[in-house]
Design an enzyme around this catalytic site. Structure first.
Site, PDB file in Angstrom:
ATOM      1  N   GLU A  60       6.273  -3.222   9.775  1.00 32.77           N
ATOM      2  CA  GLU A  60       5.623  -4.534   9.735  1.00 32.77           C
ATOM      3  C   GLU A  60       6.486  -5.613   9.090  1.00 32.77           C
ATOM      4  OE1 GLU A  60       4.101  -1.680   9.152  1.00 32.77           O
ATOM      5  OE2 GLU A  60       2.621  -1.672  10.757  1.00 32.77           O
ATOM      6  N   HIS A 129      -8.741   0.763   5.826  1.00 25.57           N
ATOM      7  CA  HIS A 129      -8.676   0.151   7.155  1.00 25.57           C
ATOM      8  C   HIS A 129      -9.923  -0.674   7.469  1.00 25.57           C
ATOM      9  CE1 HIS A 129      -5.677   3.340   7.375  1.00 25.57           C
ATOM     10  NE2 HIS A 129      -5.126   2.682   8.358  1.00 25.57           N
TER      11      HIS A 129
END
Length: 337
Positions: A60, A129
Site C-alpha cells: 500500500e 477490517h
C-alpha cells in the site's frame, strides 16, 4: 433514468473520466484482472489496457507513493485501497507527502490524485477490517475527504474528485455497493464542499453521511409517525465541510443530532458540534446530541457487532429524549449513545 448499483455508478464515473482525459489511470491491488475487490473496476482493463489499469503487489505505501509521484508530473491517478484499513500502511505517503507537497512547493506542485477506499462495519469482518477512519484523514490539512451516500452522488462526486487538483480521499461504505438508485447516463458533476438536504423537516436536524445517512432517513420516517418532523442533511464532503447549510437548518429546528459510524472520541460528530456551538449556539434549545459507534474495537459476533453500531431505534430514542428535554445526565452532560 437508469436505475443502477452504487458500484456501477462508480464504474461509470471512472470510465467516463478515463475516456475524457487520457491522463487518468487506475492503480491498486486486483483492480485489473480481478476487476476490483467489489467489482468497481469491472471491464476497465478490457477497454483501456494494462497501461491505464494497473495491478500491483500487496504494497500500500508503494501504491500511494506511485500515485503521488505520477500526480506530481501531470497524471491523474485513481488509487484503490482494497480497504481503508490497509491505507494505514500508506499513511506516510498520504499525510507527509501527498497532503503537503502543494503547500511546501508554494503552489508549484499539484497532486491531483484520488484515493478510493471502502470502509465500514456490518459484515462480521472483525476488529481489524470493520473500521471507519475518516476522522484520521479529516485531521490533515491538504487533503479533501469525500463521502458519497447514494449512487447518484457516487458518480457525480467521484468525477469531481478526479478533476480536482488536490489529493482527495474518496471513502465508500462496503454495504452501499449493492444499493440501487437513479443515475443519469450523461456527464454530470457534484460540487465538493457542499452538503445536501435529503429530507426537509421543522423539529430537529439530523446530520449524517455514508451508510448512516440511510439510518437517519429511516429514523426520520419513524419519527414522522410520532408527529416529529426531522430534517436530514447529508454532509457529502467531510473536508472541507459545508457548515452554512447545517447552521441554517439548526436555526429553523433549534435541535441537532449527529449520526455517525465512526468512534465518538474526536470523531466527525465532534467537529460538527464544535462548529454548531460557534455558529448557532444562540439558536439551540437543547444540547447537541451524537449517536456514534460504541467506543470499542468492533466485535466479531454478529449480535455484538449490531449492538455496537448506530441504528434507527437509537436515533429515534435520542431525538425523543432531546425534544422532551431529558437527554441529560445529572451532571449536566449531554448523553452520547
Amino acid at each position: 433514468m437508469p436505475v443502477i448499483y452504487y458500484r456501477q455508478a462508480l464504474n461509470q464515473a471512472l470510465r467516463e473520466e478515463m475516456r475524457r482525459d487520457e491522463n487518468v489511470f487506475i492503480i491498486g491491488e486486483e483492480v485489473a484482472q480481478y476487476q476490483g475487490a467489489y467489482r468497481v473496476t469491472e471491464d476497465l482493463l478490457e477497454e483501456f489496457g494494462d497501461r491505464r489499469v494497473r495491478d500491483t503487489p500487496i504494497s500500500e505505501e508503494v501504491i500511494a507513493g506511485i500515485g503521488t509521484g505520477a500526480a506530481m508530473v501531470g497524471l491523474r491517478p485513481v488509487v484503490e485501497m482494497m480497504t481503508v484499513n490497509f491505507a494505514l500502511l500508506a499513511m506516510d505517503q498520504i499525510v507527509n507527502h501527498a497532503a503537503k507537497l502543494r503547500y511546501m512547493s508554494g503552489g508549484q506542485i499539484k497532486v491531483p490524485m484520488v484515493i478510493r477506499a471502502p470502509e465500514g462495519a456490518g459484515m462480521q469482518l472483525g476488529a481489524q477490517h470493520s473500521q471507519n477512519l475518516e476522522a484520521w484523514f479529516v485531521h490533515v490539512p491538504g487533503l479533501k475527504v469525500v463521502t458519497a451516500s447514494t449512487p447518484y452522488d457516487a458518480k457525480g462526486l467521484l468525477k469531481s474528485a478526479i478533476r480536482d487538483d488536490s489529493p482527495v480521499i474518496f471513502l465508500e461504505h462496503a454495504l452501499l455497493y449493492t444499493m440501487r438508485g437513479d443515475v443519469p447516463e450523461e456527464d454530470y458533476t457534484l460540487p465538493i464542499g457542499l452538503s445536501d438536504v435529503k429530507r426537509t423537516g421543522d423539529d430537529v436536524t439530523i446530520i449524517s453521511y455514508l451508510r448512516m445517512l440511510h439510518v437517519a432517513i429511516s429514523a426520520a420516517n419513524a419519527l414522522e409517525k410520532r408527529g416529529i418532523s426531522a430534517e436530514v442533511i447529508d454532509l457529502r464532503t467531510l473536508r472541507p465541510m459545508d457548515i452554512s447549510t447545517i447552521v441554517e437548518s439548526v436555526k429553523k429546528t433549534k435541535h441537532a443530532i449527529i449520526v455517525e459510524e465512526d468512534w465518538p472520541q474526536c470523531g466527525i460528530g465532534a467537529q460538527v458540534v464544535d462548529q454548531l456551538q460557534f455558529h448557532a449556539f444562540d439558536y439551540l434549545d437543547a444540547p447537541i446530541m451524537r449517536v456514534a459507534l460504541a467506543d470499542t474495537p468492533m466485535p466479531y459476533s454478529r449480535e455484538l457487532e449490531q449492538s455496537a453500531l448506530p441504528n434507527a431505534d437509537k436515533v429515534v430514542a435520542t431525538v425523543a429524549a432531546l425534544l422532551k428535554g431529558t437527554a441529560r445526565v445529572p451532571g449536566g452532560i449531554a448523553v452520547s449513545i
